[in-house]
Design a protein around this motif. Structure first.
Motif, PDB file in Angstrom:
ATOM      1  N   ASP A 142       0.813  -1.220   0.000  1.00  0.00           N
ATOM      2  CA  ASP A 142       0.000   0.000   0.000  1.00  0.00           C
ATOM      3  C   ASP A 142       0.849   1.274   0.000  1.00  0.00           C
ATOM      4  O   ASP A 142       0.327   2.375   0.112  1.00  0.00           O
ATOM      5  CB  ASP A 142      -0.955   0.012   1.199  1.00  0.00           C
ATOM      6  N   GLY A 143       2.172   1.130  -0.111  1.00  0.00           N
ATOM      7  CA  GLY A 143       3.066   2.282  -0.145  1.00  0.00           C
ATOM      8  C   GLY A 143       3.589   2.686   1.219  1.00  0.00           C
ATOM      9  O   GLY A 143       4.479   3.529   1.319  1.00  0.00           O
ATOM     10  N   SER A 144       3.037   2.106   2.275  1.00  0.00           N
ATOM     11  CA  SER A 144       3.513   2.430   3.621  1.00  0.00           C
ATOM     12  C   SER A 144       4.886   1.796   3.846  1.00  0.00           C
ATOM     13  O   SER A 144       5.340   0.962   3.051  1.00  0.00           O
ATOM     14  CB  SER A 144       2.522   1.947   4.678  1.00  0.00           C
ATOM     15  N   PHE A 145       5.537   2.189   4.908  1.00  0.00           N
ATOM     16  CA  PHE A 145       6.865   1.650   5.190  1.00  0.00           C
ATOM     17  C   PHE A 145       7.009   1.359   6.671  1.00  0.00           C
ATOM     18  O   PHE A 145       6.261   1.861   7.515  1.00  0.00           O
ATOM     19  CB  PHE A 145       7.966   2.598   4.709  1.00  0.00           C
ATOM     20  N   ARG A 146       8.029   0.549   6.959  1.00  0.00           N
ATOM     21  CA  ARG A 146       8.289   0.107   8.334  1.00  0.00           C
ATOM     22  C   ARG A 146       9.807   0.040   8.496  1.00  0.00           C
ATOM     23  O   ARG A 146      10.492  -0.586   7.684  1.00  0.00           O
ATOM     24  CB  ARG A 146       7.639  -1.258   8.507  1.00  0.00           C
ATOM     25  N   ILE A 147      10.313   0.694   9.531  1.00  0.00           N
ATOM     26  CA  ILE A 147      11.752   0.689   9.807  1.00  0.00           C
ATOM     27  C   ILE A 147      11.962   0.189  11.234  1.00  0.00           C
ATOM     28  O   ILE A 147      11.315   0.672  12.168  1.00  0.00           O
ATOM     29  CB  ILE A 147      12.362   2.106   9.674  1.00  0.00           C
ATOM     30  N   THR A 148      12.851  -0.787  11.391  1.00  0.00           N
ATOM     31  CA  THR A 148      13.211  -1.253  12.730  1.00  0.00           C
ATOM     32  C   THR A 148      14.504  -0.556  13.137  1.00  0.00           C
ATOM     33  O   THR A 148      15.483  -0.559  12.394  1.00  0.00           O
ATOM     34  CB  THR A 148      13.420  -2.780  12.749  1.00  0.00           C
ATOM     35  N   LEU A 149      14.489   0.040  14.311  1.00  0.00           N
ATOM     36  CA  LEU A 149      15.673   0.695  14.874  1.00  0.00           C
ATOM     37  C   LEU A 149      16.139  -0.144  16.053  1.00  0.00           C
ATOM     38  O   LEU A 149      15.401  -0.304  17.034  1.00  0.00           O
ATOM     39  CB  LEU A 149      15.344   2.111  15.339  1.00  0.00           C
ATOM     40  N   SER A 150      17.342  -0.700  15.954  1.00  0.00           N
ATOM     41  CA  SER A 150      17.826  -1.605  16.995  1.00  0.00           C
ATOM     42  C   SER A 150      19.335  -1.755  16.875  1.00  0.00           C
ATOM     43  O   SER A 150      19.902  -1.592  15.787  1.00  0.00           O
ATOM     44  CB  SER A 150      17.147  -2.975  16.844  1.00  0.00           C
ATOM     45  N   SER A 151      19.964  -2.099  17.990  1.00  0.00           N
ATOM     46  CA  SER A 151      21.398  -2.404  17.932  1.00  0.00           C
ATOM     47  C   SER A 151      21.641  -3.798  17.354  1.00  0.00           C
ATOM     48  O   SER A 151      22.752  -4.109  16.942  1.00  0.00           O
ATOM     49  CB  SER A 151      22.012  -2.297  19.332  1.00  0.00           C
ATOM     50  N   GLN A 152      20.584  -4.629  17.312  1.00  0.00           N
ATOM     51  CA  GLN A 152      20.678  -5.979  16.751  1.00  0.00           C
ATOM     52  C   GLN A 152      20.108  -6.001  15.326  1.00  0.00           C
ATOM     53  O   GLN A 152      19.111  -5.333  15.055  1.00  0.00           O
ATOM     54  CB  GLN A 152      19.908  -6.974  17.617  1.00  0.00           C
TER      55      GLN A 152
END
Length: 197
Positions: A142-152
């Protein structure tokens, strides 16, 4: 009490009052310059935007804010820059935690999300990855996005963090459309959810 000791006490009280006044004044100005306050900033969720950046009418705090970052502010028709040190629940961002940033498609010619140390340096990491933008991010259907922010490491859009300490995120939207510029508080900025700590 002798006149000498009374004078010394008065001088000591005046000195303490002046030191306290200077400390309060410094902390107030520091807070206004780094974080802003309601008359000079606008908020969209946890994100803050300085709408008068680079304007000839910019107040001294806005000018000092951008000078302290060592960069020039951009006029709203050039770019809108949102910044946050907090997640969507209002908790301070911490590199020892894992966050998921989710967003709907953003209008504008180009946008970028970058993570910075609290001292305004990019977060050093072995992957040498510091940001995602509208050209290199993996999107949902659908054009949305997801970003994971992590040290791992995580699959997909992973933005590495360090082992610990505060950090901030900066979202820059280049050449934003008129409705973004007219009301930066109504832009559907990404949500930041803390998953673990």
């Amino acid at each position: 009490m002798s006149r000498t000791s009374r004078s010394a006490k008065i001088l000591l009280n005046v000195f303490a009052f002046v030191i306290a006044g200077l400390a309060v004044g410094y902390l107030t100005v520091e807070m206004a310059v780094t974080r802003g306050f309601s008359p000079i900033i606008q908020k969209a969720g946890p994100w803050v935007v300085w709408p008068h950046a680079a304007s000839v009418d910019a107040d001294p705090y806005t000018r000092a804010h951008f000078a302290s970052f060592g960069k020039l502010g951009l006029l709203p028709f050039e770019a809108l820059e949102y910044r946050t040190e907090k997640d969507s629940s209002g908790a301070l961002l911490d590199q020892s935690c894992t966050y998921v940033l989710t967003g709907l498609p953003l209008s504008g010619r180009w946008w970028n999300i970058a993570a910075y140390e609290d001292d305004r340096r990019l977060i050093a990491n072995p992957a040498d990855r510091h940001s995602f933008n509208s050209e290199n991010i993996i999107r949902e259907q659908d054009g949305s996005f997801r970003i994971t922010l992590s040290s791992q490491p995580h699959p997909g859009n992973w933005l590495p963090l360090g082992p610990g300490g505060a950090f901030r995120l900066i979202l820059t939207i280049a050449d934003p459309p008129g409705h973004y510029r007219n009301d930066p508080t109504n832009v559907l900025v990404p949500q930041i959810e803390r998953r673990s700590c």
